[in-house]
Design a protein around this motif. Structure first.
Motif, PDB file in Angstrom:
ATOM      1  N   UNK A 116       0.840  -1.202   0.000  1.00 55.62           N
ATOM      2  CA  UNK A 116       0.000   0.000   0.000  1.00 55.62           C
ATOM      3  C   UNK A 116       0.869   1.242   0.000  1.00 55.62           C
ATOM      4  N   UNK A 117       0.479   2.227  -0.784  1.00 55.21           N
ATOM      5  CA  UNK A 117       1.148   3.537  -0.776  1.00 55.21           C
ATOM      6  C   UNK A 117       0.247   4.494  -0.007  1.00 55.21           C
ATOM      7  N   UNK A 118       0.750   4.993   1.100  1.00 53.67           N
ATOM      8  CA  UNK A 118      -0.006   5.957   1.899  1.00 53.67           C
ATOM      9  C   UNK A 118       0.651   7.320   1.741  1.00 53.67           C
ATOM     10  N   UNK A 119      -0.087   8.233   1.151  1.00 49.47           N
ATOM     11  CA  UNK A 119       0.454   9.576   0.923  1.00 49.47           C
ATOM     12  C   UNK A 119       0.027  10.485   2.059  1.00 49.47           C
ATOM     13  N   UNK A 120       0.982  11.245   2.570  1.00 52.04           N
ATOM     14  CA  UNK A 120       0.678  12.233   3.603  1.00 52.04           C
ATOM     15  C   UNK A 120       0.952  13.616   3.006  1.00 52.04           C
ATOM     16  N   UNK A 121      -0.103  14.384   2.836  1.00 52.99           N
ATOM     17  CA  UNK A 121       0.057  15.664   2.146  1.00 52.99           C
ATOM     18  C   UNK A 121      -0.865  16.710   2.742  1.00 52.99           C
ATOM     19  N   UNK A 213      -4.950  17.051   5.756  1.00 55.92           N
ATOM     20  CA  UNK A 213      -5.585  17.839   6.800  1.00 55.92           C
ATOM     21  C   UNK A 213      -6.896  18.461   6.309  1.00 55.92           C
ATOM     22  N   UNK A 214      -7.806  18.595   7.252  1.00 55.20           N
ATOM     23  CA  UNK A 214      -9.069  19.311   6.999  1.00 55.20           C
ATOM     24  C   UNK A 214      -9.415  20.022   8.302  1.00 55.20           C
TER      25      UNK A 214
END
Ligand code: 5RP
Length: 226
Positions: A116-121, A213-214
């Motif tokens: 799995x590729x988990x992107x944190x942006x 983020x939200x």
């Protein structure tokens, strides 16, 4: 919250998020950049929960070692449970532009070994259409001008990244003004230019999950939600 605080929150959240995939035998793929650095710092707190890490750059490997996390070569590991990394741009299909830090080739390789590729942006990376961020292309040094002309033929304006050598001993051309109608077709077309090692479009294999983020919290977006 400023952008650095948001990146720290994303790194901490990702370290918690991946906990469900970790066993004492598992290996984690590690990206490169300021958001990935926050993830590494947070991962140090759970280093007893997994076997070790494979890094996408010498800088990340060094940071992992400083935290006492065991760093292995990709050749020593069959599979990574997850790969966690930032992005320069990410679109609703979870295709990305990466390579602002110049580590795109190793990032793509290490990501390809992960389940799995988990992107944190942070939100500043979210775009409807990829292409405002100049696309990094890693190039064998002797091919610099021939690749530059080919990229211009695709409609781009390549700029040589001055004073920068990748961990693989190559150069980077940052390409602006590309009109990316089909991201996968553009990724493939650039890869086919002789002298190109890889390019920063991650669309053929994009992210599986985006943590972004939200307000002051984090939303989890999966590729099939797009
Ligand atoms: C490095 C990368 C990074 O993931 C990308 O540049 C984002 O960096 P940052 O987290 O510092 O904003 O692709 O090659």
């Amino acid at each position: 919250m400023d952008q650095e605080q948001v990146k720290a929150m994303l790194g901490a959240y990702a370290a918690h998020y991946i906990d469900k995939y970790l066993t004492l035998e598992s290996y984690v793929g590690i990206g490169t950049g300021s958001t990935a650095n926050h993830f590494i710092d947070a991962l140090a707190k759970v280093k007893h929960r997994f076997a070790g890490a494979v890094a996408s750059s010498n800088a990340s490997a060094e940071r992992l070692r400083q935290h006492g996390i065991s760093v292995l070569e990709l050749t020593q590991v069959d599979e990574l449970v997850v790969y966690v990394d930032g992005a320069d741009e990410i679109d609703p299909q979870l295709a990305m532009i990466k390579g602002g830090g110049g580590a795109l080739t190793r990032e793509k390789i290490v990501a390809s070994a992960a389940q799995q590729f988990i992107c944190i942006a942070d939100q500043s990376k979210w775009v409807k259409q990829l292409g405002s961020f100049p696309l990094p292309v890693e190039v064998i040094p002797m091919a610099r001008s021939v690749v530059g002309r080919a990229l211009a033929g695709l409609g781009g304006k390549p700029v040589y990244r001055q004073g920068f050598t990748t961990d693989n001993g190559n150069i980077i051309l940052d390409v602006s003004d590309l009109k990316i109608a089909s991201v996968t077709e553009m990724e493939t077309a650039i890869n086919q230019i002789p002298g190109v090692v890889s390019n920063g479009l991650f669309a053929l294999q994009g992210a599986d999950v985006l943590l972004m983020d939200k307000a002051d919290s984090i939303q989890e977006i999966t590729a099939h939600q797009a």
